[in-house]
Design an enzyme around this catalytic site. Sequence first.
Site, short mmCIF file in Angstrom:
data_model
loop_
_atom_site.label_atom_id
_atom_site.label_comp_id
_atom_site.label_asym_id
_atom_site.label_seq_id
_atom_site.Cartn_x
_atom_site.Cartn_y
_atom_site.Cartn_z
N GLU A 114 0.83 -1.20 0.00
CA GLU A 114 0.00 0.00 0.00
C GLU A 114 0.87 1.26 0.00
O GLU A 114 0.65 2.20 -0.77
CB GLU A 114 -0.89 -0.02 1.25
CG GLU A 114 -1.77 1.18 1.42
CD GLU A 114 -2.89 1.21 0.39
OE1 GLU A 114 -3.69 0.27 0.34
OE2 GLU A 114 -2.94 2.18 -0.38
N ASP A 122 1.03 4.01 -3.01
CA ASP A 122 0.62 5.40 -2.76
C ASP A 122 1.74 6.38 -3.09
O ASP A 122 1.51 7.40 -3.75
CB ASP A 122 0.20 5.58 -1.30
CG ASP A 122 -1.07 4.79 -0.95
OD1 ASP A 122 -1.69 4.24 -1.88
OD2 ASP A 122 -1.41 4.71 0.24
N SER A 159 -7.47 1.93 -3.61
CA SER A 159 -6.19 2.43 -3.10
C SER A 159 -5.34 3.05 -4.19
O SER A 159 -4.55 3.95 -3.92
CB SER A 159 -5.36 1.25 -2.58
OG SER A 159 -5.62 1.03 -1.26
#
Length: 589
Positions: free
Chosen positions: A298, A302, A509
């Site tokens: 994640e 990001d 996400s």
Amino acid sequence: MRIMHSHWLFGLLSTSTGILGTPLVYDTTTGERDTTFIVKHSWSGTPKGWRLHSEPTSDHMLKFHIGLKQGGIDEVIRHLYEVSDPAHIRYGQHLSKEEVDELISPTEETTATVSEWLQSHGIHYSDCYASSAGDWLQLTVPISKAETMFNTQYHIFQHEKTGEYTLRSLNWSLPSYVHSHIDVAAPTTSFTRTRSMKKTSFLDPHVPMIDDLSGGLSTSCSTSVTPSCLRTLYNTANYTPTATNVNQIGIAGYLEEFANFADLKTFMQKFRSDAVNANFTVTLINGGANNQAQPGIEANLDTQYAGAMTFPTPNIYYSTGGSPPFIPDDNTPTNTNEPYLDWLNFISNQTTIPQTFSTSYGDDEQTVPEDFAVRVCNGFAQLGVMGSSVLFSSGDDGVGAGECLANDGSDTIRFQPNFPASCPYVTTVGATVKTNPEQATSFSGGGFSNYFAQPSYQASAVLAFLTELGTTNQGLFNASSRAYPDVAAQGQSFQVVIGGATGSVSGTSASCPTFAGVITLLNDFRLSNNKPSLGFLNPLIYANPSAFNDITKGNNQGCGTNGFSAGIGWDPVTGLGTPDFLKLQTLLG
Ligand SMILES: *[C@@H]1O[C@H](CO)[C@@H](O)[C@H](O)[C@H]1NC(C)=O
Ligand SMILES: *[C@@H]1O[C@H](CO)[C@@H](O)[C@H](O)[C@H]1NC(C)=O
Ligand SMILES: *[C@@H]1O[C@H](CO)[C@@H](O)[C@H](O)[C@H]1NC(C)=O
Ligand SMILES: *[C@@H]1O[C@H](CO)[C@@H](O)[C@H](O)[C@H]1NC(C)=O
């Protein structure tokens, strides 16, 4: 431990030594306090998905956040709508942190009453950490004391699917005299899973890995997404940021997710070679770490996509601690598993904050008590009124995962909205796939809150959708509440470098940092033309649907249904659609 400034603190210190304060804090009719306990929040049984595991030791130390009733939160919301409405004369006139602090400061009566209540449990107000506005207190007490203060019992619960533990109560109460002066106390009854607070990304093993495709919208963008796909699709490829001395994007990270510097460099070499010098800084919050030996999927997703969309704009990665695995028989002072509060309290205490925030975490709204959700959502409103755009992923379960049984004891099937996606003061991003045309992914989280009323900025867009919908899904959602997502962006098969290897990642996400990246460039454009940042986006974007690529295909299945379908105009799958930077730039010029 130490306290923050504030005029009334001196009064309080005196209160606790008995010099001042009696007129404020005693009931004038009886001369005595009404100490009858009144319930603040109570679950009707163990929340869905959890089972009672065992009892904690009573001397186990717990860190609490106490949210005192804010003085003028309604005023903050009024300001928020004025300064965020492009048709309003005050558009863009954001408030300073000091102005917000002044508005939200609890009344003297609230502070004095809470102080007296703490004192009755042998706790000095001055031994608590207070936020700069005095609206939050942090204190650490043993479980036995918390049980007396909140007239409850703490238990260790275990999540049925993941096996993780949490320390919570099924209800909490406060004495009558202090009941209205405290909005929330945590940890109490919030069962949001923080260790696996749904990390809305997953490695997608079915998609072949594809190497660089430089320039242009390659047909491969339909099956494998890279920065050049996104920069072409959303028309940002020819924009070079210049306000890099003031503009910033902040990326919130939780759950021991560490963003890796070396992987960012490899990623840029591979996918955006003009940005090999891209980097991010790491801000540690509440014991968060920055372990470069443990790159997180994640965190890398990001930072790599936020960086590729916004280079050379400064990127800040926030690593918030407070959610390590809870170990039932470990006696060390425990995490409270409420990391949003630690993050919000940290950010709200800063004088300058990034103009754009991207957060790719969330959980079912019904795991969070309503009063707690409202208070956290108001915290996001505070960031908006100060000029920051707060973006969240909409979730990866369509209209809901699994059986979708309601937590209210009724055991009825309801669509399961996500929080904070359902907060009306954030901008929520759903996911698309394919190009020419883009369409909704089947996992794109969307629906209607069960807590928050429908804000007026989206009323006509949502009404048009509902009129078209007719009776489909009737009874499974509340048509008069906050609907989301607001917008969408690509969210499937993103190429990400993790531990030196390239993998494919999907989820909303991926959509959130992508959309937040476009907003960061718009903020750059605004700031470099001496205009204020965009702040809270929703009133602006609902007033200008034509600046988005409307997505009209696909549906977000879940709860044993086909969910909602994307169609012409706003829909609870892809919102108003994906961004067109050039159109948005023209609009804001
Ligand atoms: C808020 O910021 C001040 C000044 O930087 C600092 O001293 C204080 O510890 C911070 N408070 C919290 C609760 O983070
Ligand atoms: C609170 O929860 C406990 C179990 O932890 C239960 O025994 C008690 O009756 C509940 N109290 C209220 C007011 O619901
Ligand atoms: C990025 O920043 C980190 C921490 O400041 C530093 O160790 C690293 O060398 C930087 N990477 C590049 C490519 O500048
Ligand atoms: C639906 O939402 C509205 C607005 O929040 C609320 O007033 C109403 O009580 C809700 N209805 C149901 C059945 O929950």
